[in-house]
Motif scaffolding. Structure first.
Motif, PDB file in Angstrom:
ATOM      1  N   TYR A 181       0.893  -1.157   0.000  1.00  0.00           N
ATOM      2  CA  TYR A 181       0.000   0.000   0.000  1.00  0.00           C
ATOM      3  C   TYR A 181       0.934   1.210   0.000  1.00  0.00           C
ATOM      4  CZ  TYR A 181      -4.317   2.553   1.206  1.00  0.00           C
ATOM      5  OH  TYR A 181      -5.407   3.384   1.212  1.00  0.00           O
ATOM      6  N   HIS A 184       0.477   7.214   1.647  1.00  0.00           N
ATOM      7  CA  HIS A 184      -0.728   8.026   1.466  1.00  0.00           C
ATOM      8  C   HIS A 184      -1.099   8.625   2.816  1.00  0.00           C
ATOM      9  CE1 HIS A 184      -1.932   4.065   2.917  1.00  0.00           C
ATOM     10  NE2 HIS A 184      -2.872   4.723   3.574  1.00  0.00           N
ATOM     11  N   ASP A 186      -4.414   9.114   5.406  1.00  0.00           N
ATOM     12  CA  ASP A 186      -5.734   8.493   5.589  1.00  0.00           C
ATOM     13  C   ASP A 186      -6.857   9.528   5.594  1.00  0.00           C
ATOM     14  OD1 ASP A 186      -4.763   5.953   5.572  1.00  0.00           O
ATOM     15  OD2 ASP A 186      -4.941   5.616   7.737  1.00  0.00           O
ATOM     16  N   HIS A 254       1.979   7.640   5.356  1.00  0.00           N
ATOM     17  CA  HIS A 254       2.353   6.277   5.774  1.00  0.00           C
ATOM     18  C   HIS A 254       1.999   5.302   4.665  1.00  0.00           C
ATOM     19  CE1 HIS A 254      -1.875   6.543   6.515  1.00  0.00           C
ATOM     20  NE2 HIS A 254      -1.929   5.226   6.490  1.00  0.00           N
TER      21      HIS A 254
HETATM   22 ZN    ZN Z   1      -3.418   4.199   5.522  1.00  0.00          ZN
END
Ligand code: ZN
Ligand code: PD2
Length: 277
Positions: A181, A184, A186, A254
Motif C-alpha cells: 500500500y 498516502h 488516511d 504512511h
Molecule cells: Zn493508511
C-alpha cells in the motif's frame, strides 16, 4: 509556493492572534472567512505560528489520544495493553498484546469469505476504484457486526479516548508476497471535489489504528516516510496515529511496505471527527 504569499503584515497578524491566545483552529477559520484558501492558510499557519511542529497538533482540534500517565501498560476496556513506543510528532503509538492470538485467528476467519481486491477513493468524485497503489485484498465489517468486532471496537475506544460511534467499521486486509500500500494520508483531501460528500457522514478522519493479525516472514512494515519510522508487522501488535488537521504537516504520510515473504494480514480502524452513522 504559498510561502511567497505571506506578507510581513500577514505574518504579524498571525503572531498577534497566537499571542492573544487564539488556537490555530480559530485563526484558520478567520483566514478562510477573509477569503484564504484552506491549504494556503494552513501553509501560512504552519510557517508562522507552528515553527515547532509538535505544537501544531496540540494547538488544533480535539483528536484521539492515548493517555499513559507514564505507565508502560494501559487498561483498555477488558485488558491491559502494552505501550511499546510513543512518538510525539507525528503522533504515533505502538502497542503490544493488543489482540490475542485467538482474536487474530477469529478475525481472519470471519473476514476470509468476504475478501475482494482492495479499492481506493477517487478524489475527484468520491467513488472507489481498483488502483495499483493498493494491491491487497480486503473487506469491511459493519461497526458492531459481531461480538468480536464490538470487543475490539470498545478496546480501541478506551485506549485512544474516542467514542465507538465515531469509528468506521473494521477493515481487514490481506497482502500476498509483493503486495503493498504505497504511502498516502488516511484523511480525505479537503481540496478535492469528491471529499465533501464523504465528510457528510462523520466528518474527517482524525486517527487510524492498524492491528497486525499475523507476522509476515519478511517485509510488510507500516512506514512513516516523513518521520523515518518503520513499524514492523507483528501478530497481536497495533499502531495508532492521529492527525488533527487534514494536512501533510501532521507528518502522518504512511504506507504498507511490500511483503517480501509470507502473507500479511491487518485490520484497520479509522476514527472520524463525529459519529459515523
Ligand atoms: Zn493508511
Ligand atoms: O497495512 C498497512 O501496514 C497499512 C499501511 C498504510 C494500512 C493502511 N495504511 C491503511 O489501512 O490505511
Amino acid at each position: 509556493m504559498s510561502e511567497q504569499l505571506i506578507t510581513p503584515e500577514l505574518r504579524q497578524w498571525i503572531i498577534q492572534q497566537a499571542q492573544a491566545g487564539h488556537s490555530a483552529d480559530v485563526v484558520l477559520e478567520a483566514m478562510k472567512a477573509s477569503g484564504w484558501e484552506e491549504s494556503v492558510a494552513l501553509d501560512a499557519l504552519e510557517q508562522v505560528m507552528m515553527a515547532g511542529a509538535a505544537q501544531a497538533q496540540a494547538a488544533t482540534r480535539h483528536v484521539p489520544e492515548v493517555v499513559t500517565d507514564g505507565l508502560s501498560r494501559v487498561w483498555a476496556h477488558d485488558k491491559f495493553v502494552n505501550v511499546l513506543v510513543q512518538i510525539r510528532h507525528p503522533r504515533v503509538v505502538v502497542f503490544g498484546d493488543f489482540l490475542s492470538a485467538q482474536e487474530c485467528e477469529e478475525l481472519k476467519a470471519q473476514a476470509q469469505p468476504r475478501m475482494t481486491r482492495s479499492q481506493t477513493v477517487v478524489n475527484a468524485t468520491g467513488d472507489s476504484e481498483v488502483n495499483e497503489v493498493r494491491t491487497s485484498q480486503g473487506m469491511f465489517f459493519e461497526r458492531g457486526e459481531s461480538e468480536l468486532c464490538r470487543r475490539i471496537e470498545a478496546r480501541i475506544a478506551a485506549l485512544v479516548n474516542w467514542p465507538v460511534e465515531n469509528g468506521e467499521g473494521i477493515q481487514v486486509l490481506r497482502y500476498a508476497p509483493g503486495a503493498e500500500y504505497k504511502p498516502h494520508f488516511d484523511y480525505f483531501d479537503p481540496n478535492q471535489p469528491g471529499t465533501a460528500p464523504i465528510l457528510k457522514r462523520g466528518g474527517q478522519r482524525v486517527g487510524t489504528v492498524v492491528m497486525y493479525l499475523n507476522t509476515p516472514d519478511s517485509g510488510g512494515a507500516t512506514t512513516f516516510p516523513d518521520a523515518g519510522v518503520d513499524v514492523h508487522a507483528v501478530a497481536g501488535q497495533a499502531v495508532f496515529f492521529a492527525y488533527g488537521l487534514p494536512h501533510p504537516s501532521t507528518k502522518t504520510l504512511h504506507g504498507g511496505a511490500p511483503v517480501q515473504q509470507g502473507e500479511k494480514w491487518v485490520a484497520t480502524k479509522w476514527l472520524r471527527e463525529r459519529p459515523f452513522e
